[in-house]
Structures are given as C-alpha cells and as structure tokens.
Write a protein that holds these residues in place. Structure first.
Motif, PDB file in Angstrom:
ATOM      1  N   SER A 188       1.848  13.598  12.211  1.00  0.00           N
ATOM      2  CA  SER A 188       0.390  13.713  12.162  1.00  0.00           C
ATOM      3  C   SER A 188      -0.091  12.695  11.141  1.00  0.00           C
ATOM      4  CB  SER A 188      -0.062  15.128  11.806  1.00  0.00           C
ATOM      5  OG  SER A 188       0.175  15.402  10.450  1.00  0.00           O
ATOM      6  N   LEU A 189      -1.255  12.152  11.400  1.00  0.00           N
ATOM      7  CA  LEU A 189      -1.861  11.173  10.514  1.00  0.00           C
ATOM      8  C   LEU A 189      -3.187  11.748  10.054  1.00  0.00           C
ATOM      9  CD1 LEU A 189      -2.103   8.404   9.174  1.00  0.00           C
ATOM     10  CD2 LEU A 189      -2.989   7.523  11.350  1.00  0.00           C
ATOM     11  N   ASN A 190      -3.272  12.007   8.764  1.00  0.00           N
ATOM     12  CA  ASN A 190      -4.491  12.590   8.182  1.00  0.00           C
ATOM     13  C   ASN A 190      -4.896  13.856   8.934  1.00  0.00           C
ATOM     14  OD1 ASN A 190      -4.614  10.518   6.243  1.00  0.00           O
ATOM     15  ND2 ASN A 190      -5.595   9.179   7.740  1.00  0.00           N
ATOM     16  N   GLN A 191      -3.905  14.714   9.170  1.00  0.00           N
ATOM     17  CA  GLN A 191      -4.058  16.043   9.769  1.00  0.00           C
ATOM     18  C   GLN A 191      -4.436  16.012  11.249  1.00  0.00           C
ATOM     19  OE1 GLN A 191      -6.443  18.549   7.209  1.00  0.00           O
ATOM     20  NE2 GLN A 191      -5.238  18.017   5.426  1.00  0.00           N
ATOM     21  N   GLU A 192      -4.169  14.893  11.922  1.00  0.00           N
ATOM     22  CA  GLU A 192      -4.388  14.783  13.364  1.00  0.00           C
ATOM     23  C   GLU A 192      -3.057  14.416  14.013  1.00  0.00           C
ATOM     24  OE1 GLU A 192      -7.259  15.234  15.143  1.00  0.00           O
ATOM     25  OE2 GLU A 192      -8.342  15.786  13.311  1.00  0.00           O
ATOM     26  N   TYR A 193      -2.592  15.262  14.950  1.00  0.00           N
ATOM     27  CA  TYR A 193      -1.334  14.973  15.627  1.00  0.00           C
ATOM     28  C   TYR A 193      -1.404  13.665  16.385  1.00  0.00           C
ATOM     29  CZ  TYR A 193       0.528  19.642  14.771  1.00  0.00           C
ATOM     30  OH  TYR A 193       1.008  20.775  14.172  1.00  0.00           O
ATOM     31  N   LEU A 194      -0.285  12.933  16.362  1.00  0.00           N
ATOM     32  CA  LEU A 194      -0.166  11.718  17.158  1.00  0.00           C
ATOM     33  C   LEU A 194       0.594  12.062  18.437  1.00  0.00           C
ATOM     34  CD1 LEU A 194       0.888   9.126  14.418  1.00  0.00           C
ATOM     35  CD2 LEU A 194      -1.392   9.561  15.328  1.00  0.00           C
ATOM     36  N   THR A 248       6.095   9.388  -1.544  1.00  0.00           N
ATOM     37  CA  THR A 248       5.184   8.258  -1.400  1.00  0.00           C
ATOM     38  C   THR A 248       6.018   7.054  -1.004  1.00  0.00           C
ATOM     39  OG1 THR A 248       3.706   9.139  -3.085  1.00  0.00           O
ATOM     40  CG2 THR A 248       3.495   6.812  -2.566  1.00  0.00           C
ATOM     41  N   LEU A 249       5.625   6.408   0.097  1.00  0.00           N
ATOM     42  CA  LEU A 249       6.327   5.213   0.545  1.00  0.00           C
ATOM     43  C   LEU A 249       5.410   4.011   0.397  1.00  0.00           C
ATOM     44  CD1 LEU A 249       8.164   6.293   3.821  1.00  0.00           C
ATOM     45  CD2 LEU A 249       9.107   6.036   1.542  1.00  0.00           C
ATOM     46  N   ALA A 250       5.949   2.928  -0.124  1.00  0.00           N
ATOM     47  CA  ALA A 250       5.208   1.672  -0.231  1.00  0.00           C
ATOM     48  C   ALA A 250       5.472   0.868   1.033  1.00  0.00           C
ATOM     49  CB  ALA A 250       5.647   0.902  -1.462  1.00  0.00           C
ATOM     50  N   LEU A 251       4.413   0.502   1.724  1.00  0.00           N
ATOM     51  CA  LEU A 251       4.501  -0.280   2.951  1.00  0.00           C
ATOM     52  C   LEU A 251       3.623  -1.512   2.826  1.00  0.00           C
ATOM     53  CD1 LEU A 251       3.997   2.661   5.468  1.00  0.00           C
ATOM     54  CD2 LEU A 251       6.158   1.554   4.932  1.00  0.00           C
ATOM     55  N   GLU A 252       3.904  -2.505   3.655  1.00  0.00           N
ATOM     56  CA  GLU A 252       3.060  -3.691   3.683  1.00  0.00           C
ATOM     57  C   GLU A 252       1.714  -3.331   4.302  1.00  0.00           C
ATOM     58  OE1 GLU A 252       4.766  -7.233   5.333  1.00  0.00           O
ATOM     59  OE2 GLU A 252       6.741  -6.730   4.541  1.00  0.00           O
ATOM     60  N   ALA A 253       0.659  -3.960   3.829  1.00  0.00           N
ATOM     61  CA  ALA A 253      -0.673  -3.747   4.400  1.00  0.00           C
ATOM     62  C   ALA A 253      -0.625  -4.044   5.896  1.00  0.00           C
ATOM     63  CB  ALA A 253      -1.689  -4.645   3.714  1.00  0.00           C
ATOM     64  N   GLY A 280      -3.314   5.248   1.069  1.00  0.00           N
ATOM     65  CA  GLY A 280      -3.755   6.608   0.817  1.00  0.00           C
ATOM     66  C   GLY A 280      -3.658   7.532   2.017  1.00  0.00           C
ATOM     67  N   ASP A 281      -3.269   7.006   3.185  1.00  0.00           N
ATOM     68  CA  ASP A 281      -3.114   7.874   4.353  1.00  0.00           C
ATOM     69  C   ASP A 281      -2.035   8.916   4.102  1.00  0.00           C
ATOM     70  OD1 ASP A 281      -5.080   6.802   5.958  1.00  0.00           O
ATOM     71  OD2 ASP A 281      -3.712   5.624   7.210  1.00  0.00           O
ATOM     72  N   GLU A 282      -2.139  10.014   4.832  1.00  0.00           N
ATOM     73  CA  GLU A 282      -1.175  11.103   4.746  1.00  0.00           C
ATOM     74  C   GLU A 282      -0.520  11.270   6.106  1.00  0.00           C
ATOM     75  OE1 GLU A 282      -2.055  15.097   2.780  1.00  0.00           O
ATOM     76  OE2 GLU A 282      -2.207  15.530   4.924  1.00  0.00           O
ATOM     77  N   VAL A 283       0.800  11.132   6.133  1.00  0.00           N
ATOM     78  CA  VAL A 283       1.572  11.304   7.354  1.00  0.00           C
ATOM     79  C   VAL A 283       2.471  12.509   7.173  1.00  0.00           C
ATOM     80  CG1 VAL A 283       3.307  10.259   8.871  1.00  0.00           C
ATOM     81  CG2 VAL A 283       1.547   8.822   7.818  1.00  0.00           C
ATOM     82  N   ALA A 284       2.462  13.406   8.145  1.00  0.00           N
ATOM     83  CA  ALA A 284       3.319  14.591   8.084  1.00  0.00           C
ATOM     84  C   ALA A 284       4.399  14.488   9.147  1.00  0.00           C
ATOM     85  CB  ALA A 284       2.498  15.857   8.294  1.00  0.00           C
ATOM     86  N   MET A 292       0.855  -1.178   0.000  1.00  0.00           N
ATOM     87  CA  MET A 292       0.000   0.000   0.000  1.00  0.00           C
ATOM     88  C   MET A 292       0.893   1.230   0.000  1.00  0.00           C
ATOM     89  SD  MET A 292      -1.315   0.404   3.893  1.00  0.00           S
ATOM     90  CE  MET A 292      -0.128   0.490   5.195  1.00  0.00           C
ATOM     91  N   ASP A 293       0.403   2.308  -0.563  1.00  0.00           N
ATOM     92  CA  ASP A 293       1.155   3.556  -0.616  1.00  0.00           C
ATOM     93  C   ASP A 293       0.636   4.532   0.432  1.00  0.00           C
ATOM     94  OD1 ASP A 293       2.730   2.680  -2.686  1.00  0.00           O
ATOM     95  OD2 ASP A 293       1.543   3.646  -4.243  1.00  0.00           O
ATOM     96  N   VAL A 294       1.580   5.205   1.082  1.00  0.00           N
ATOM     97  CA  VAL A 294       1.285   6.233   2.074  1.00  0.00           C
ATOM     98  C   VAL A 294       2.002   7.503   1.638  1.00  0.00           C
ATOM     99  CG1 VAL A 294       1.587   6.897   4.498  1.00  0.00           C
ATOM    100  CG2 VAL A 294       1.049   4.534   3.926  1.00  0.00           C
ATOM    101  N   ARG A 295       1.315   8.599   1.691  1.00  0.00           N
ATOM    102  CA  ARG A 295       1.893   9.899   1.316  1.00  0.00           C
ATOM    103  C   ARG A 295       2.535  10.512   2.558  1.00  0.00           C
ATOM    104  NH1 ARG A 295      -1.530  15.146  -0.287  1.00  0.00           N
ATOM    105  NH2 ARG A 295       0.183  16.464  -0.970  1.00  0.00           N
ATOM    106  N   VAL A 296       3.784  10.939   2.430  1.00  0.00           N
ATOM    107  CA  VAL A 296       4.507  11.555   3.540  1.00  0.00           C
ATOM    108  C   VAL A 296       4.813  12.998   3.170  1.00  0.00           C
ATOM    109  CG1 VAL A 296       6.559  11.445   4.999  1.00  0.00           C
ATOM    110  CG2 VAL A 296       5.532   9.329   4.146  1.00  0.00           C
ATOM    111  N   LEU A 297       4.449  13.910   4.046  1.00  0.00           N
ATOM    112  CA  LEU A 297       4.724  15.337   3.859  1.00  0.00           C
ATOM    113  C   LEU A 297       5.816  15.758   4.828  1.00  0.00           C
ATOM    114  CD1 LEU A 297       1.037  16.635   3.728  1.00  0.00           C
ATOM    115  CD2 LEU A 297       2.507  15.959   1.824  1.00  0.00           C
ATOM    116  N   PHE A 298       6.736  16.571   4.355  1.00  0.00           N
ATOM    117  CA  PHE A 298       7.824  17.081   5.183  1.00  0.00           C
ATOM    118  C   PHE A 298       7.666  18.586   5.333  1.00  0.00           C
ATOM    119  CE2 PHE A 298       9.440  13.358   2.926  1.00  0.00           C
ATOM    120  CZ  PHE A 298       9.948  12.603   3.969  1.00  0.00           C
ATOM    121  N   PHE A 299       7.794  19.061   6.560  1.00  0.00           N
ATOM    122  CA  PHE A 299       7.646  20.489   6.836  1.00  0.00           C
ATOM    123  C   PHE A 299       8.908  21.063   7.464  1.00  0.00           C
ATOM    124  CE2 PHE A 299       3.305  18.959   6.647  1.00  0.00           C
ATOM    125  CZ  PHE A 299       2.703  19.931   5.880  1.00  0.00           C
TER     126      PHE A 299
END
Length: 83
Positions: A54-60, A21-26, A71-75, A1-8
């Motif tokens: 943050s995962l989908n605009q929510e801080y962890l 975009t990083l490919a990770l195992e399901a 399709g998740d977005e991690v910042a 699965m692909d996950v989008r990673v944003l760097f700030f």
C-alpha cells in the motif's frame, strides 16, 4: 529521498522490525523499491512474493507501479488467514 516502510504480520516477523526508512533515488518507483526491500530483508523471500503493497494507505493493484516521493509511506502486507 527517504521512504518509510511499514511491515505487518508475517512480514514484520521476517524483517525483525515493524518499520524502516529506506533511502532511494528521487523518482524511484514502487517497482524499484521491491528489490531494495529484498536486498535489505532477504527473509521476506519466504513470502514468495505473496504480499501486497500500500502507498500512503491505498492498496496497489498487483503489478501497479507508482512514483514515490520523499516522505511516502509504503506498507508490506502479507496474506492474512482467518478462521
């Protein structure tokens, strides 16, 4: 699965890109994502782990682990200083 990673801020400078975009195992977790990030972007080690995700605009919370979905977005958000 692909996950989008944003760097700030400083993480963007160190990674040399604002997103990837990083490919990770399901079923991978945010904890499993960290070593992959460090492997692909070793310069992030300069931050010494002083960043939050943050995962989908929510801080962890520090140490919080979430299961990622395609399709998740991690910042990657480093400490911000101001004055």
């Amino acid at each position: 699965m692909d996950v989008r990673v944003l760097f700030f801020a400083r993480s963007r400078e160190l990674a040399g890109t604002s997103e990837a975009t990083l490919a990770l195992e399901a079923g991978s977790t945010t904890a499993a994502l960290l070593p992959r990030l460090m492997e692909q972007y070793p310069w992030l080690a300069e931050l010494g782990g002083s960043f939050v995700l943050s995962l989908n605009q929510e801080y962890l919370a520090p140490g919080e682990e979430q299961v990622l979905k395609a399709g998740d977005e991690v910042a990657v958000i480093p400490p911000i200083s101001g004055g």
